[in-house]
Design an enzyme around this catalytic site. Structure first.
Site, PDB file in Angstrom:
ATOM      1  N   GLN A   1     -15.085  15.549  75.019  1.00 36.41           N
ATOM      2  CA  GLN A   1     -14.632  14.466  75.961  1.00 36.41           C
ATOM      3  C   GLN A   1     -13.122  14.231  75.851  1.00 36.41           C
ATOM      4  OE1 GLN A   1     -15.209  10.581  73.748  1.00 36.41           O
ATOM      5  NE2 GLN A   1     -15.044   9.500  75.601  1.00 36.41           N
TER       6      GLN A   1
ATOM      7  N   TYR B   1     -19.546  12.108  58.711  1.00 38.11           N
ATOM      8  CA  TYR B   1     -18.537  12.287  59.598  1.00 38.11           C
ATOM      9  C   TYR B   1     -17.276  11.606  58.863  1.00 38.11           C
ATOM     10  CZ  TYR B   1     -15.838  11.751  63.840  1.00 38.11           C
ATOM     11  OH  TYR B   1     -14.964  11.230  64.753  1.00 38.11           O
TER      12      TYR B   1
END
Ligand code: AKB
Length: 316
Positions: A13, A143
């Site tokens: 992205q 994460y």
């Protein structure tokens, strides 16, 4: 020596738009795009591309030699939602890829390095509103743990070995060119596509879940600005807080309704809700503003106008 840039994770992205912008600024042959798979037609046509696994030290080292690279942007990572499905893989990718580039920089093969961190470094014990640069950080996702650990290692490599590494804690990034994948903030991109295509959207976060967000144009601006700043201006060598806007699914739906009056939103919270609940609602980014002059341009209304305009042109 002139600037030669390698982008690892160029097809994702942020990587896609960063590559295109850096090619506009520096010329197409000064920016080498790389990823584990090929990207959009626009990206593939725009300049040199190498297939590479971000965890493969030798291949990255070879590309750096072949193209006499001076700067690296490491954009490859497994995001929060996918990371919870594949914790070991997320840890391996996020940490190995970072150590590869930190070590290449330590060996003098890279002059300057960009590595993105995230608001995921914060956790449920962090102050939720106006989260300061320095505060309690007890992330609950793999994460988030990998990003927090990465920040510590960036600062360590800077202090101990003089590595010129620069970093931003990205909020949720909203863009129309390339879809995000595997993040908790992805709903804020999906909603625009669904609004235009089918006139309705079911949010996987509750209507009152407020998260920090940013339009891609601002994120790219900030990334290039921190990399172009004089080294003495970069006083935080872990990662900078960065902010533009914060909103809830209900608030973004209300703005979309101004442009598409028939748009309807419904809610069906899933496993991403507790991740979102553990993150801040808004971020204090005064250090980025003072140290290297960060200023955002897009708020929720301006972003929505721009997103819907570009997506409408893409789909018609
Ligand atoms: C995610 O949702 O995992 C990312 C992030 C906030 O880093 N967009």
């Amino acid at each position: 020596m002139s600037k030669r840039i390698l982008i690892i994770g160029a097809c994702g992205q942020i990587g896609t738009e960063l590559t295109l912008k850096l090619r506009d600024i520096n010329g197409k042959n000064a920016v080498i795009a790389s990823d584990i798979r090929e990207g959009s037609k626009e990206l593939m046509k725009s300049g040199p591309f190498e297939l590479v696994n971000a965890m493969d030290y030798d291949s990255i080292s070879k590309i750096i030699d072949t193209y006499t690279i001076t700067e690296v942007y490491l954009m490859a990572a497994m995001l929060s939602a996918t990371g919870e499905q594949f914790p070991a893989k997320a840890w391996e990718l996020n940490m190995t890829s970072l150590f590869n580039v930190l070590n290449l920089a330590k060996e003098g093969k890279i002059k300057k390095l960009f590595w993105p961190s995230s608001i995921a470094v914060f956790g449920p014990t962090t102050p939720k509103e106006n989260t300061p640069q320095e505060t309690v950080m007890e992330p609950t996702t793999v994460y988030g743990i990998s990003k927090q650990t990465g920040e510590r290692w960036c600062e360590y490599y800077h202090k101990k070995y003089g590595v010129d590494v620069r970093s931003i804690r990205y909020p949720g990034i909203i863009s129309w060119k390339t879809k995000p994948g595997g993040g908790t903030t992805d709903y804020a991109v999906e909603i625009y596509h669904s609004a235009l295509l089918i006139g309705k959207y079911t949010s996987f976060l509750k209507k009152e879940t407020k998260l920090p967000m940013m339009y891609m144009d601002d994120a790219i601006e900030a990334t290039i600005a921190i990399m172009n700043a004089a080294p003495e201006k970069i006083k935080v060598r872990s990662s900078y807080n960065l902010a533009a806007m914060s909103f809830t699914p209900e608030e973004i739906a209300k703005v979309i309704k101004k442009f598409i009056p028939e748009f309807e939103i419904s809610y069906n919270a899933d496993f991403r809700q507790p991740i979102a609940d553990s993150w801040p609602s808004s971020i204090d980014d005064i250090r980025a503003r003072e140290d290297w002059g960060w200023q955002h341009k897009f708020d929720l209304v301006k972003m929505s106008e721009n997103m819907l305009h570009n997506l409408h042109a893409k789909y018609n």
